[in-house]
Scaffold this motif. Sequence first.
Motif, mmCIF file in Angstrom:
data_model
loop_
_atom_site.group_PDB
_atom_site.id
_atom_site.type_symbol
_atom_site.label_atom_id
_atom_site.label_comp_id
_atom_site.label_asym_id
_atom_site.label_seq_id
_atom_site.Cartn_x
_atom_site.Cartn_y
_atom_site.Cartn_z
ATOM 1 N N LEU A 1 0.809 -1.219 0.000
ATOM 2 C CA LEU A 1 0.000 0.000 0.000
ATOM 3 C C LEU A 1 0.841 1.267 0.000
ATOM 4 C CD1 LEU A 1 -2.794 1.410 0.274
ATOM 5 C CD2 LEU A 1 -2.561 1.142 2.756
ATOM 6 N N GLU A 2 2.048 1.192 0.562
ATOM 7 C CA GLU A 2 2.822 2.412 0.787
ATOM 8 C C GLU A 2 3.064 3.216 -0.492
ATOM 9 O OE1 GLU A 2 6.866 3.869 3.078
ATOM 10 O OE2 GLU A 2 6.852 1.941 2.042
ATOM 11 N N TRP B 1 -7.515 6.977 -4.152
ATOM 12 C CA TRP B 1 -7.624 5.988 -5.220
ATOM 13 C C TRP B 1 -7.142 4.623 -4.730
ATOM 14 C CZ3 TRP B 1 -10.450 5.483 -9.224
ATOM 15 C CH2 TRP B 1 -10.865 6.588 -9.970
ATOM 16 N N SER B 2 -6.112 4.620 -3.919
ATOM 17 C CA SER B 2 -5.600 3.358 -3.372
ATOM 18 C C SER B 2 -6.663 2.656 -2.542
ATOM 19 C CB SER B 2 -4.351 3.611 -2.521
ATOM 20 O OG SER B 2 -3.316 4.169 -3.291
ATOM 21 N N ALA B 3 -7.323 3.426 -1.669
ATOM 22 C CA ALA B 3 -8.361 2.848 -0.818
ATOM 23 C C ALA B 3 -9.508 2.302 -1.655
ATOM 24 C CB ALA B 3 -8.870 3.899 0.164
ATOM 25 N N LEU B 4 -9.896 3.048 -2.694
ATOM 26 C CA LEU B 4 -11.013 2.616 -3.538
ATOM 27 C C LEU B 4 -10.674 1.339 -4.310
ATOM 28 C CD1 LEU B 4 -13.821 3.151 -4.685
ATOM 29 C CD2 LEU B 4 -12.752 4.570 -6.451
ATOM 30 N N GLY C 1 -19.425 -2.270 5.754
ATOM 31 C CA GLY C 1 -18.539 -2.085 4.611
ATOM 32 C C GLY C 1 -18.111 -0.645 4.447
ATOM 33 N N THR C 2 -19.028 0.281 4.704
ATOM 34 C CA THR C 2 -18.696 1.708 4.613
ATOM 35 C C THR C 2 -17.655 2.089 5.661
ATOM 36 O OG1 THR C 2 -20.925 2.200 3.798
ATOM 37 C CG2 THR C 2 -19.643 4.042 4.674
ATOM 38 N N ILE C 3 -17.830 1.580 6.880
ATOM 39 C CA ILE C 3 -16.860 1.855 7.947
ATOM 40 C C ILE C 3 -15.504 1.257 7.595
ATOM 41 C CG2 ILE C 3 -16.278 1.374 10.362
ATOM 42 C CD1 ILE C 3 -19.305 1.465 10.949
ATOM 43 N N ASP C 4 -15.530 0.051 7.016
ATOM 44 C CA ASP C 4 -14.287 -0.603 6.613
ATOM 45 C C ASP C 4 -13.574 0.201 5.523
ATOM 46 O OD1 ASP C 4 -12.476 -2.920 6.663
ATOM 47 O OD2 ASP C 4 -13.223 -3.266 4.644
ATOM 48 N N THR D 1 -9.893 1.937 5.706
ATOM 49 C CA THR D 1 -8.853 1.714 4.697
ATOM 50 C C THR D 1 -8.345 3.034 4.141
ATOM 51 O OG1 THR D 1 -9.897 -0.382 4.087
ATOM 52 C CG2 THR D 1 -8.323 0.537 2.532
ATOM 53 N N ALA D 2 -9.263 3.984 3.895
ATOM 54 C CA ALA D 2 -8.863 5.296 3.387
ATOM 55 C C ALA D 2 -7.979 6.024 4.390
ATOM 56 C CB ALA D 2 -10.100 6.130 3.065
#
Length: 199
Positions: free
Chosen positions: A86-87, A96-99, A133-136, A140-141
Amino acid sequence: HARAIGTMSVVAPVAGGGVVLPVAAGGVAGDRPSALQWAGLVAVVAGVMLASREQSEVAADAEAQRRAVLLALVAAVCFGSFFILLEGPAKESALWSALLIRVAPMPVLIGVWARAGRPLPAPRLTAGLLAAGTIDLLATALIALATAEGELSIVSVLASMYPVVTVLLAAAFLHERLLRSQYAGVALALAGVIAVAGG
């Protein structure tokens, strides 16, 4: 699956050990936490492992326990690799990475669901899953943003504290009784966070 077939008090600490990978990768990449921060990181990892331990009333047989430990080791490598992979993308675009992290598994999940031929859950359960899922996704973001701004070795350890939060929420809302070792783990992890922040 490892938790289902093995002993939680063994599986949880093994799976939590995956944080060693991003810490090592961060050190190789040039992360230089202070001595106080290193002490805090060790305290957080130890605290999470203690907080994750649960007393099992049913002993797993030897073969199941070996498979559980193996699965937990694979999970640990996956967790650790997540932070390392992820870094780079997060420093380019955290959002964009989180999405993309959440979108990438969708074809596989849809294929499994279609093959299983099961109907969608009841509306109330579906709403709860969508909220989770939204919280997850938000978590992640935030991890991606933290990775983009901070040192991998520190971010990965602090982000791995979620079992401590789970234990506290279970005690507060589900009225689950905690072991003394779990209370000690929570206190140790929180002390570690203070040390990292103060370092």
